[in-house]
Design a protein around this motif. Structure first.
Motif, PDB file in Angstrom:
ATOM      1  N   GLY A  44       5.380  -3.351 -14.472  1.00 47.11           N
ATOM      2  CA  GLY A  44       5.642  -2.210 -15.344  1.00 47.11           C
ATOM      3  C   GLY A  44       4.460  -1.257 -15.428  1.00 47.11           C
ATOM      4  N   VAL A  45       3.256  -1.803 -15.586  1.00 48.56           N
ATOM      5  CA  VAL A  45       2.052  -0.966 -15.677  1.00 48.56           C
ATOM      6  C   VAL A  45       1.825  -0.233 -14.358  1.00 48.56           C
TER       7      VAL A  45
ATOM      8  N   ILE B 255       4.096   0.653 -12.062  1.00 50.73           N
ATOM      9  CA  ILE B 255       5.093   1.722 -11.935  1.00 50.73           C
ATOM     10  C   ILE B 255       4.705   2.918 -12.815  1.00 50.73           C
ATOM     11  N   TRP B 256       4.316   2.624 -14.063  1.00 52.99           N
ATOM     12  CA  TRP B 256       3.905   3.693 -14.980  1.00 52.99           C
ATOM     13  C   TRP B 256       2.707   4.448 -14.412  1.00 52.99           C
ATOM     14  N   ALA B 257       1.728   3.706 -13.869  1.00 49.62           N
ATOM     15  CA  ALA B 257       0.507   4.328 -13.337  1.00 49.62           C
ATOM     16  C   ALA B 257       0.829   5.280 -12.187  1.00 49.62           C
ATOM     17  N   VAL B 258       1.668   4.832 -11.259  1.00 49.56           N
ATOM     18  CA  VAL B 258       2.018   5.661 -10.101  1.00 49.56           C
ATOM     19  C   VAL B 258       2.710   6.944 -10.551  1.00 49.56           C
ATOM     20  N   ASN B 259       3.628   6.813 -11.506  1.00 48.80           N
ATOM     21  CA  ASN B 259       4.425   7.968 -11.912  1.00 48.80           C
ATOM     22  C   ASN B 259       3.781   8.823 -13.001  1.00 48.80           C
ATOM     23  N   ASN B 260       2.548   8.455 -13.388  1.00 45.80           N
ATOM     24  CA  ASN B 260       1.821   9.249 -14.374  1.00 45.80           C
ATOM     25  C   ASN B 260       0.425   9.630 -13.875  1.00 45.80           C
ATOM     26  N   GLU B 261       0.334   9.842 -12.566  1.00 45.26           N
ATOM     27  CA  GLU B 261      -0.910  10.316 -11.930  1.00 45.26           C
ATOM     28  C   GLU B 261      -2.104   9.403 -12.225  1.00 45.26           C
ATOM     29  N   GLN B 262      -1.867   8.091 -12.214  1.00 44.57           N
ATOM     30  CA  GLN B 262      -2.936   7.115 -12.442  1.00 44.57           C
ATOM     31  C   GLN B 262      -3.061   6.160 -11.258  1.00 44.57           C
ATOM     32  N   LEU B 263      -2.742   6.667 -10.054  1.00 44.58           N
ATOM     33  CA  LEU B 263      -2.750   5.812  -8.866  1.00 44.58           C
ATOM     34  C   LEU B 263      -4.159   5.330  -8.524  1.00 44.58           C
TER      35      LEU B 263
ATOM     36  N   GLY C 149       0.806  -1.216   0.000  1.00 45.38           N
ATOM     37  CA  GLY C 149       0.000   0.000   0.000  1.00 45.38           C
ATOM     38  C   GLY C 149       0.838   1.264   0.000  1.00 45.38           C
ATOM     39  N   LEU C 150       2.010   1.194   0.626  1.00 46.14           N
ATOM     40  CA  LEU C 150       2.886   2.361   0.720  1.00 46.14           C
ATOM     41  C   LEU C 150       3.857   2.482  -0.453  1.00 46.14           C
ATOM     42  N   ILE C 151       3.945   1.438  -1.270  1.00 48.86           N
ATOM     43  CA  ILE C 151       4.952   1.423  -2.330  1.00 48.86           C
ATOM     44  C   ILE C 151       4.831   2.567  -3.338  1.00 48.86           C
ATOM     45  N   PRO C 152       3.616   3.143  -3.555  1.00 49.70           N
ATOM     46  CA  PRO C 152       3.558   4.316  -4.453  1.00 49.70           C
ATOM     47  C   PRO C 152       4.443   5.466  -3.981  1.00 49.70           C
ATOM     48  N   LEU C 153       4.553   5.636  -2.663  1.00 51.17           N
ATOM     49  CA  LEU C 153       5.412   6.701  -2.126  1.00 51.17           C
ATOM     50  C   LEU C 153       6.866   6.478  -2.540  1.00 51.17           C
ATOM     51  N   TYR C 154       7.251   5.205  -2.639  1.00 47.12           N
ATOM     52  CA  TYR C 154       8.620   4.864  -3.041  1.00 47.12           C
ATOM     53  C   TYR C 154       8.838   5.177  -4.522  1.00 47.12           C
ATOM     54  N   TRP C 155       7.900   4.710  -5.370  1.00 47.37           N
ATOM     55  CA  TRP C 155       8.082   4.941  -6.803  1.00 47.37           C
ATOM     56  C   TRP C 155       8.054   6.423  -7.151  1.00 47.37           C
ATOM     57  N   LYS C 156       7.319   7.205  -6.390  1.00 45.28           N
ATOM     58  CA  LYS C 156       7.271   8.648  -6.650  1.00 45.28           C
ATOM     59  C   LYS C 156       8.631   9.310  -6.451  1.00 45.28           C
ATOM     60  N   GLN C 157       9.473   8.689  -5.615  1.00 47.07           N
ATOM     61  CA  GLN C 157      10.799   9.253  -5.369  1.00 47.07           C
ATOM     62  C   GLN C 157      11.705   9.152  -6.602  1.00 47.07           C
ATOM     63  N   VAL C 158      11.348   8.246  -7.520  1.00 45.17           N
ATOM     64  CA  VAL C 158      12.140   8.114  -8.748  1.00 45.17           C
ATOM     65  C   VAL C 158      11.257   8.401  -9.967  1.00 45.17           C
TER      66      VAL C 158
ATOM     67  N   SER D 155      12.705   6.809 -16.132  1.00 48.75           N
ATOM     68  CA  SER D 155      11.723   6.187 -17.022  1.00 48.75           C
ATOM     69  C   SER D 155      11.187   4.897 -16.407  1.00 48.75           C
ATOM     70  N   SER D 156       9.911   4.619 -16.662  1.00 45.29           N
ATOM     71  CA  SER D 156       9.269   3.428 -16.107  1.00 45.29           C
ATOM     72  C   SER D 156       9.972   2.147 -16.572  1.00 45.29           C
ATOM     73  N   LEU D 157      10.469   2.155 -17.819  1.00 44.76           N
ATOM     74  CA  LEU D 157      11.158   0.972 -18.338  1.00 44.76           C
ATOM     75  C   LEU D 157      12.463   0.718 -17.593  1.00 44.76           C
ATOM     76  N   GLU D 158      13.191   1.794 -17.266  1.00 46.28           N
ATOM     77  CA  GLU D 158      14.439   1.609 -16.509  1.00 46.28           C
ATOM     78  C   GLU D 158      14.146   1.122 -15.096  1.00 46.28           C
ATOM     79  N   ILE D 159      13.108   1.674 -14.463  1.00 45.24           N
ATOM     80  CA  ILE D 159      12.739   1.220 -13.122  1.00 45.24           C
ATOM     81  C   ILE D 159      12.372  -0.257 -13.154  1.00 45.24           C
ATOM     82  N   LEU D 160      11.598  -0.665 -14.177  1.00 42.16           N
ATOM     83  CA  LEU D 160      11.175  -2.062 -14.282  1.00 42.16           C
ATOM     84  C   LEU D 160      12.372  -2.987 -14.484  1.00 42.16           C
ATOM     85  N   ALA D 161      13.257  -2.624 -15.405  1.00 42.88           N
ATOM     86  CA  ALA D 161      14.436  -3.452 -15.662  1.00 42.88           C
ATOM     87  C   ALA D 161      15.294  -3.567 -14.403  1.00 42.88           C
TER      88      ALA D 161
END
Length: 299
Positions: A90-91, A93-101, A19-28, A32-38
């Motif tokens: 991947g989806v 991570i992309w959602a969190v970092n593109n205001e789709q939480l 539940g808290l992991i969106p706060l983590y992904w927002k820090q990066v 790019s979402s692809l680099e975070i995923l890889a």
């Protein structure tokens, strides 16, 4: 402390972290979402492999791999499962970092209901009246957003479908959670490495190029992937499935609250209607499961 209380604490710990992991992904968010995923795949493998070595289960891990190789159906099921969960990661991570939480939260509310439908279609499981009503109400909420709201909630549907498919593929593969994650990430490790090399050649990557904080956060993605899975596995072993079902809604609820109150994502009447349908469906679904369990105990 009783086994059940320990199980609830382990499971709650896992879902709190998710539940808290969106706060983590927002820090990066600037990565790019692809680099975070890889990076997540690579570092998840590194940390789970190290953990397996630390708890002295190297022989068990090798035996798991040999056993899988000897059972081709399970081998390919796990391989496909690893690809599917990568899409899910991947989806998300992309959602969190593109205001789709909020859409991501909706996906994990829908997920148990999609799993129920898969159980009906694939495993010929029977559905209770409460479950049928819950699925219809949830479908109404999604259809409303797609038709009247003018947008198909593809993030929600992709997350729900991918995680449900992942669950179906893993249903008949008896693997320890930690060793299983090590094998899954091993399967997609070559793809992640090739992807990282491609990103290095075509874009400006962040790892080792921005600052130490970014490096540590990207490396830490492996830990925040592995740790809740270990907690979840320990919790699932100690508590009944219906109780685990109640706890699992903790994660999307936290994501929803974070999306609305921390990141100020828009929550219009369309979202209100859709989520109201999902919450009602979840309530009916959970109550139906609870009543089923109570009846079994009385028989």
């Amino acid at each position: 402390m009783s086994q059940q209380k320990q199980g609830v604490l382990f499971a709650a710990g896992a879902y709190l972290m998710w539940g808290l992991i969106p706060l983590y992904w927002k820090q990066v968010q600037y990565v790019s979402s692809l680099e975070i995923l890889a990076g997540r795949v690579i570092w998840s493998f590194v940390f789970t492999a190290l953990f397996v070595l630390l708890i002295k289960q190297r022989k068990e891990l090798m035996e798991d791999i040999r056993s899988l190789w000897g059972r081709k159906a399970q081998f390919w099921s796990l391989f496909i499962a690893s690809l599917v969960i990568s899409v899910n990661w991947g989806v998300y991570i992309w959602a969190v970092n593109n205001e789709q939480l909020l859409q991501a939260s909706l996906g994990y509310y829908i997920n148990p209901l999609i799993s129920v439908l898969f159980g009906l279609i694939i495993f010929k499981e029977k559905l209770s009246g409460a479950t049928i009503v819950a699925v219809i109400i949830a479908a109404t909420g999604v259809a409303y957003q797609a038709i009247l709201g003018g947008t198909i909630p593809w993030v929600s549907l992709t997350l729900a479908l991918s995680f449900s498919i992942y669950g179906v593929l893993k249903k008949k593969i008896p693997l320890d959670a930690t060793r299983g994650l090590a094998i899954e990430t091993l399967f997609i490790l070559p793809i992640a490495i090739v992807g990282y090399i491609y990103l290095m050649q075509t874009t400006d990557i962040a790892f080792l190029q921005v600052d130490m904080k970014t490096n540590l956060l990207l490396i830490g993605s492996g830990i925040i992937t592995a740790l809740p899975l270990v907690l979840f596995a320990k919790g699932a072993q100690k508590i009944p499935l219906y109780l685990l079902g109640f706890v699992q809604f903790l994660s999307p609820t936290m994501s929803l609250v974070i999306g609305i109150f921390v990141y100020k994502e828009p929550f219009t009447m369309t979202e209100l209607f859709t989520f109201s349908c999902i919450w009602l469906a979840v309530l009916i679904f959970s109550a139906g499961k609870f009543i089923e369990v109570r009846k079994r105990k009385l028989i």
